[in-house]
Design a protein around this motif. Structure first.
Motif, PDB file in Angstrom:
ATOM      1  N   GLU A 120       0.836  -1.210   0.000  1.00 38.18           N
ATOM      2  CA  GLU A 120       0.000   0.000   0.000  1.00 38.18           C
ATOM      3  C   GLU A 120       0.863   1.250   0.000  1.00 38.18           C
ATOM      4  N   ASN A 121       1.930   1.220   0.772  1.00 40.33           N
ATOM      5  CA  ASN A 121       2.831   2.364   0.829  1.00 40.33           C
ATOM      6  C   ASN A 121       3.428   2.646  -0.540  1.00 40.33           C
ATOM      7  N   PHE A 122       3.863   1.589  -1.231  1.00 38.00           N
ATOM      8  CA  PHE A 122       4.453   1.804  -2.552  1.00 38.00           C
ATOM      9  C   PHE A 122       3.404   2.356  -3.514  1.00 38.00           C
ATOM     10  N   ALA A 123       2.165   1.898  -3.405  1.00 34.32           N
ATOM     11  CA  ALA A 123       1.096   2.407  -4.262  1.00 34.32           C
ATOM     12  C   ALA A 123       0.867   3.900  -4.010  1.00 34.32           C
ATOM     13  N   VAL A 124       0.946   4.317  -2.737  1.00 29.97           N
ATOM     14  CA  VAL A 124       0.787   5.733  -2.412  1.00 29.97           C
ATOM     15  C   VAL A 124       1.955   6.541  -2.975  1.00 29.97           C
ATOM     16  N   GLN A 143       7.955   3.771 -12.627  1.00 31.23           N
ATOM     17  CA  GLN A 143       8.063   2.603 -13.502  1.00 31.23           C
ATOM     18  C   GLN A 143       9.405   2.545 -14.237  1.00 31.23           C
ATOM     19  N   ILE A 144      10.111   3.648 -14.287  1.00 31.91           N
ATOM     20  CA  ILE A 144      11.409   3.671 -14.963  1.00 31.91           C
ATOM     21  C   ILE A 144      12.309   2.581 -14.406  1.00 31.91           C
ATOM     22  N   ASP A 145      12.292   2.431 -13.081  1.00 29.86           N
ATOM     23  CA  ASP A 145      13.074   1.373 -12.437  1.00 29.86           C
ATOM     24  C   ASP A 145      12.327   1.001 -11.156  1.00 29.86           C
ATOM     25  N   GLU A 146      11.297   0.186 -11.311  1.00 24.74           N
ATOM     26  CA  GLU A 146      10.429  -0.117 -10.178  1.00 24.74           C
ATOM     27  C   GLU A 146      11.176  -0.857  -9.078  1.00 24.74           C
ATOM     28  N   GLU A 147      12.091  -1.722  -9.441  1.00 23.28           N
ATOM     29  CA  GLU A 147      12.835  -2.471  -8.418  1.00 23.28           C
ATOM     30  C   GLU A 147      13.639  -1.530  -7.533  1.00 23.28           C
ATOM     31  N   ARG A 148      14.304  -0.574  -8.166  1.00 20.62           N
ATOM     32  CA  ARG A 148      15.085   0.385  -7.378  1.00 20.62           C
ATOM     33  C   ARG A 148      14.155   1.265  -6.549  1.00 20.62           C
TER      34      ARG A 148
END
Length: 227
Positions: A120-124, A143-148
């Motif tokens: 949820e935090n990442f979505a915010v 989205q450019i580098d979602e993992e980072r």
């Protein structure tokens, strides 16, 4: 805030508008002494076609270890939304009125924060970036580098504040006569040290557009000062 009934802002829709336009907020917590921090907040909007009712819900994040400093989730916090505000010079009043004031639109909101899950935090955070980037000619996305981005997000804690009550004010020269109000709006729009088009726009919402043919007030006693 000082109890000034003539300035009360009680419409939840108007408070939502204030939050949308002024997302940089102050959180105040009664932790070990008063603790204050500053973060962007977004309004949780109802689904399309859904009636928002009177409820107001905010989401944001804090950087670690602010969640411990504020003891988030353990007690109520105050979130302060500061809208347009500015100095009002007595030079814009009739000659015998010489007391300046400060006009403002402000909301105090209380609620106990809910700690969000990592997802949820990442979505915010994703929504926050998209919200502010949408005005840019070439918006940047996580989205450019979602993992980072997810790795960086681990240094933050997401929160939701369901507002239990609010106290809001729109102090916009309601105690003045029409000619003075129009003089203040015109002065706030004009180039100068106190030019403030955002505050002028709030005054227009409250009072309407100035009448350019209205003369200056001839009877200053019709206006009463009230800070």
């Amino acid at each position: 805030m000082r109890h000034t009934p003539s300035y009360l802002l009680t419409d939840p829709d108007e408070v939502r508008r204030l939050i949308r336009g002024n997302p940089w907020a102050t959180i105040v917590s009664p932790a070990s002494g008063l603790v204050a921090s500053h973060y962007p907040f977004l309004l949780e909007e109802p689904a399309e076609g859904e009636d928002p009712g009177d409820g107001i819900s905010l989401v944001s994040h804090v950087g670690r270890p602010d969640e411990e400093a504020h003891e988030l989730g353990r007690h109520e916090v105050l979130v302060i939304i500061q809208g347009p505000h500015g100095y009002v010079s007595p030079g814009w009043y009739p000659p015998d009125q010489f007391i300046p004031t400060w006009n403002h639109v402000t909301a105090h909101l209380w609620g106990t924060p809910e700690i969000l899950s990592d997802e949820e935090n990442f979505a915010v955070l994703f929504r926050l970036v998209d919200h502010f980037e949408q005005r840019m000619p070439h918006p940047v996305s996580l989205q450019i580098d979602e993992e980072r981005a997810r790795g960086i997000a681990r240094g933050t804690v997401g929160i939701r504040v369901r507002v239990r009550r609010f106290d809001a004010r729109a102090k916009l020269s309601q105690d003045k006569g029409p000619a003075v109000i129009e003089s203040v709006i015109s002065a706030l729009r004009a180039p100068g040290p106190y030019e403030n088009p955002a505050l002028a726009a709030e005054m227009v919402r409250e009072h309407g557009e100035p009448n350019p043919q209205r003369s200056a007030p001839q009877d200053p006693s019709a206006d009463r000062g009230e800070d």
